[in-house]
Each structure stands twice: as structure tokens, then as C-alpha cells.
Motif scaffolding. Structure first.
Motif, PDB file in Angstrom:
ATOM      1  N   VAL A  11      35.633 -45.595 143.251  1.00  0.00           N
ATOM      2  CA  VAL A  11      36.987 -45.868 142.739  1.00  0.00           C
ATOM      3  C   VAL A  11      37.867 -46.384 143.871  1.00  0.00           C
ATOM      4  O   VAL A  11      38.592 -47.371 143.712  1.00  0.00           O
ATOM      5  CB  VAL A  11      37.599 -44.616 142.067  1.00  0.00           C
ATOM      6  N   LEU A  12      37.796 -45.734 145.025  1.00  0.00           N
ATOM      7  CA  LEU A  12      38.599 -46.160 146.164  1.00  0.00           C
ATOM      8  C   LEU A  12      38.296 -47.611 146.548  1.00  0.00           C
ATOM      9  O   LEU A  12      39.202 -48.367 146.902  1.00  0.00           O
ATOM     10  CB  LEU A  12      38.361 -45.228 147.355  1.00  0.00           C
ATOM     11  N   ASP A  13      37.053 -48.004 146.449  1.00  0.00           N
ATOM     12  CA  ASP A  13      36.650 -49.363 146.817  1.00  0.00           C
ATOM     13  C   ASP A  13      37.298 -50.438 145.952  1.00  0.00           C
ATOM     14  O   ASP A  13      37.439 -51.581 146.398  1.00  0.00           O
ATOM     15  CB  ASP A  13      35.124 -49.522 146.744  1.00  0.00           C
ATOM     16  N   VAL A  14      37.695 -50.111 144.714  1.00  0.00           N
ATOM     17  CA  VAL A  14      38.260 -51.134 143.824  1.00  0.00           C
ATOM     18  C   VAL A  14      39.783 -51.099 143.754  1.00  0.00           C
ATOM     19  O   VAL A  14      40.389 -51.982 143.151  1.00  0.00           O
ATOM     20  CB  VAL A  14      37.657 -51.069 142.401  1.00  0.00           C
ATOM     21  N   GLY A  20      51.006 -55.732 146.602  1.00  0.00           N
ATOM     22  CA  GLY A  20      50.970 -57.133 146.168  1.00  0.00           C
ATOM     23  C   GLY A  20      49.993 -57.376 145.041  1.00  0.00           C
ATOM     24  O   GLY A  20      50.209 -58.236 144.191  1.00  0.00           O
ATOM     25  N   GLN A  21      48.934 -56.627 145.035  1.00  0.00           N
ATOM     26  CA  GLN A  21      47.938 -56.706 143.965  1.00  0.00           C
ATOM     27  C   GLN A  21      47.717 -55.299 143.470  1.00  0.00           C
ATOM     28  O   GLN A  21      47.590 -54.368 144.261  1.00  0.00           O
ATOM     29  CB  GLN A  21      46.632 -57.279 144.505  1.00  0.00           C
ATOM     30  N   LYS A  22      47.694 -55.150 142.175  1.00  0.00           N
ATOM     31  CA  LYS A  22      47.457 -53.836 141.584  1.00  0.00           C
ATOM     32  C   LYS A  22      46.277 -53.964 140.624  1.00  0.00           C
ATOM     33  O   LYS A  22      45.950 -55.066 140.190  1.00  0.00           O
ATOM     34  CB  LYS A  22      48.701 -53.364 140.842  1.00  0.00           C
ATOM     35  N   ILE A  23      45.681 -52.837 140.293  1.00  0.00           N
ATOM     36  CA  ILE A  23      44.563 -52.862 139.359  1.00  0.00           C
ATOM     37  C   ILE A  23      44.838 -51.895 138.222  1.00  0.00           C
ATOM     38  O   ILE A  23      45.231 -50.751 138.441  1.00  0.00           O
ATOM     39  CB  ILE A  23      43.210 -52.545 140.052  1.00  0.00           C
ATOM     40  N   ARG A  47      44.151 -38.389 145.998  1.00  0.00           N
ATOM     41  CA  ARG A  47      45.487 -38.024 146.495  1.00  0.00           C
ATOM     42  C   ARG A  47      45.454 -36.685 147.215  1.00  0.00           C
ATOM     43  O   ARG A  47      46.077 -36.526 148.263  1.00  0.00           O
ATOM     44  CB  ARG A  47      46.473 -37.979 145.329  1.00  0.00           C
ATOM     45  N   LYS A  48      44.720 -35.725 146.653  1.00  0.00           N
ATOM     46  CA  LYS A  48      44.597 -34.410 147.300  1.00  0.00           C
ATOM     47  C   LYS A  48      43.941 -34.525 148.666  1.00  0.00           C
ATOM     48  O   LYS A  48      44.181 -33.706 149.549  1.00  0.00           O
ATOM     49  CB  LYS A  48      43.792 -33.455 146.416  1.00  0.00           C
ATOM     50  N   LYS A  49      43.102 -35.526 148.836  1.00  0.00           N
ATOM     51  CA  LYS A  49      42.403 -35.738 150.105  1.00  0.00           C
ATOM     52  C   LYS A  49      43.210 -36.614 151.064  1.00  0.00           C
ATOM     53  O   LYS A  49      42.717 -36.977 152.121  1.00  0.00           O
ATOM     54  CB  LYS A  49      41.026 -36.352 149.839  1.00  0.00           C
ATOM     55  N   GLY A  50      44.441 -36.953 150.667  1.00  0.00           N
ATOM     56  CA  GLY A  50      45.322 -37.677 151.570  1.00  0.00           C
ATOM     57  C   GLY A  50      45.402 -39.175 151.388  1.00  0.00           C
ATOM     58  O   GLY A  50      46.047 -39.857 152.186  1.00  0.00           O
ATOM     59  N   VAL A  51      44.770 -39.720 150.366  1.00  0.00           N
ATOM     60  CA  VAL A  51      44.832 -41.156 150.129  1.00  0.00           C
ATOM     61  C   VAL A  51      46.126 -41.454 149.356  1.00  0.00           C
ATOM     62  O   VAL A  51      46.350 -40.890 148.288  1.00  0.00           O
ATOM     63  CB  VAL A  51      43.612 -41.653 149.320  1.00  0.00           C
ATOM     64  N   PRO A  52      46.987 -42.340 149.867  1.00  0.00           N
ATOM     65  CA  PRO A  52      48.267 -42.608 149.205  1.00  0.00           C
ATOM     66  C   PRO A  52      48.133 -43.563 148.017  1.00  0.00           C
ATOM     67  O   PRO A  52      48.680 -44.665 148.006  1.00  0.00           O
ATOM     68  CB  PRO A  52      49.125 -43.203 150.325  1.00  0.00           C
ATOM     69  N   VAL A  53      47.389 -43.128 146.997  1.00  0.00           N
ATOM     70  CA  VAL A  53      47.216 -43.935 145.797  1.00  0.00           C
ATOM     71  C   VAL A  53      48.500 -43.842 144.986  1.00  0.00           C
ATOM     72  O   VAL A  53      48.940 -42.758 144.616  1.00  0.00           O
ATOM     73  CB  VAL A  53      46.023 -43.451 144.942  1.00  0.00           C
ATOM     74  N   SER A  61      53.619 -56.103 136.381  1.00  0.00           N
ATOM     75  CA  SER A  61      52.520 -55.851 137.331  1.00  0.00           C
ATOM     76  C   SER A  61      52.222 -54.363 137.438  1.00  0.00           C
ATOM     77  O   SER A  61      52.397 -53.744 138.478  1.00  0.00           O
ATOM     78  CB  SER A  61      52.860 -56.442 138.703  1.00  0.00           C
ATOM     79  N   ARG A  62      51.732 -53.784 136.350  1.00  0.00           N
ATOM     80  CA  ARG A  62      51.351 -52.374 136.336  1.00  0.00           C
ATOM     81  C   ARG A  62      50.014 -52.197 137.016  1.00  0.00           C
ATOM     82  O   ARG A  62      49.204 -53.109 137.055  1.00  0.00           O
ATOM     83  CB  ARG A  62      51.205 -51.875 134.895  1.00  0.00           C
ATOM     84  N   GLY A  63      49.795 -50.995 137.504  1.00  0.00           N
ATOM     85  CA  GLY A  63      48.483 -50.696 138.031  1.00  0.00           C
ATOM     86  C   GLY A  63      48.541 -49.852 139.283  1.00  0.00           C
ATOM     87  O   GLY A  63      49.604 -49.480 139.768  1.00  0.00           O
ATOM     88  N   TYR A  64      47.368 -49.567 139.796  1.00  0.00           N
ATOM     89  CA  TYR A  64      47.202 -48.719 140.966  1.00  0.00           C
ATOM     90  C   TYR A  64      47.090 -49.565 142.230  1.00  0.00           C
ATOM     91  O   TYR A  64      46.573 -50.684 142.205  1.00  0.00           O
ATOM     92  CB  TYR A  64      45.942 -47.861 140.832  1.00  0.00           C
ATOM     93  N   PHE A  65      47.553 -48.985 143.319  1.00  0.00           N
ATOM     94  CA  PHE A  65      47.427 -49.602 144.636  1.00  0.00           C
ATOM     95  C   PHE A  65      47.526 -48.505 145.687  1.00  0.00           C
ATOM     96  O   PHE A  65      47.974 -47.391 145.392  1.00  0.00           O
ATOM     97  CB  PHE A  65      48.495 -50.671 144.865  1.00  0.00           C
TER      98      PHE A  65
END
Length: 107
Positions: A11-14, A20-23, A47-53, A61-65
Motif C-alpha cells: 500500500v505504501l508503495d502506491v 501534487g498527486q493523490k490516489i 499512520r501508527k508506525k509514523g508514516v504521515p499518510v 483532487s481527492r485521495g491519499y498522499f
């Protein structure tokens, strides 16, 4: 940071770095081959592991980044903060409702 599971790594890889770009979640699901419910769980684990998703939850432009700057973090948190405010108002309204006389108030 804790080690990532295979699905967390996938998941992190995508998820794009920077706003600027969201998925979209459906695109994450298609690329990784998992359902949306699982994606939500994986993102929360990241997020619990510290990744600022972060996520933009409205507009075109909805989505995750993954946030890189404070400005991007603020953009990603805006919808969550608004939701917390709305939920706080809802809690206050329910707590203030008269359990015995509410039916009289709506007649």
C-alpha cells in the motif's frame, strides 16, 4: 519505525509522496488487490508506525498522499479537524436533548 508487513509495504508503495498527486482508495485497491475496508486498516497502521499518510476528502483532487511539508500536512488534516468539530457539536446536541420531553419539542 516498526517493520512493515507485506501488505503495508504494498500500500505504501502506491501512495504518492507530496500532495501534487493523490490516489483514490479504489485505485489503491485495484493496484494492490485488496478491498477498501482493508486499505483503511492498513493506512491507519501506517499512520501508527509514523508514516504521515494524509487525505484530501473533498473537491476535485481527492485521495491519499504522504505529506512532505507542514502545508501538505495541514491540507491533509483539514477534513479530519472539520469532522471532529461536527461530531463535537453532535455530541453536545445529543447530551442536551431532554430524554423525557423531546417528543413535545418536535410537535
Amino acid at each position: 519505525m516498526s517493520r512493515l508487513s507485506a501488505i503495508e509495504s504494498d500500500v505504501l508503495d502506491v501512495i504518492p509522496v507530496g500532495s501534487g498527486q493523490k490516489i483514490a482508495i479504489r485505485d489503491v485497491g485495484q493496484l494492490v488487490g485488496i478491498d477498501e475496508r482493508t486499505i483503511y486498516e492498513v493506512i491507519n497502521n501506517l499512520r501508527k508506525k509514523g508514516v504521515p499518510v494524509c487525505a484530501k476528502r473533498s473537491g476535485e483532487s481527492r485521495g491519499y498522499f504522504i505529506a512532505q511539508t507542514e502545508s501538505e500536512r495541514a491540507e491533509g488534516l483539514a477534513a479530519y479537524k472539520s469532522q471532529v468539530q461536527d461530531m463535537t457539536k453532535l455530541i453536545t446536541q445529543i447530551e442536551a436533548a431532554d430524554l423525557d420531553k423531546w417528543q413535545l419539542a418536535v410537535k
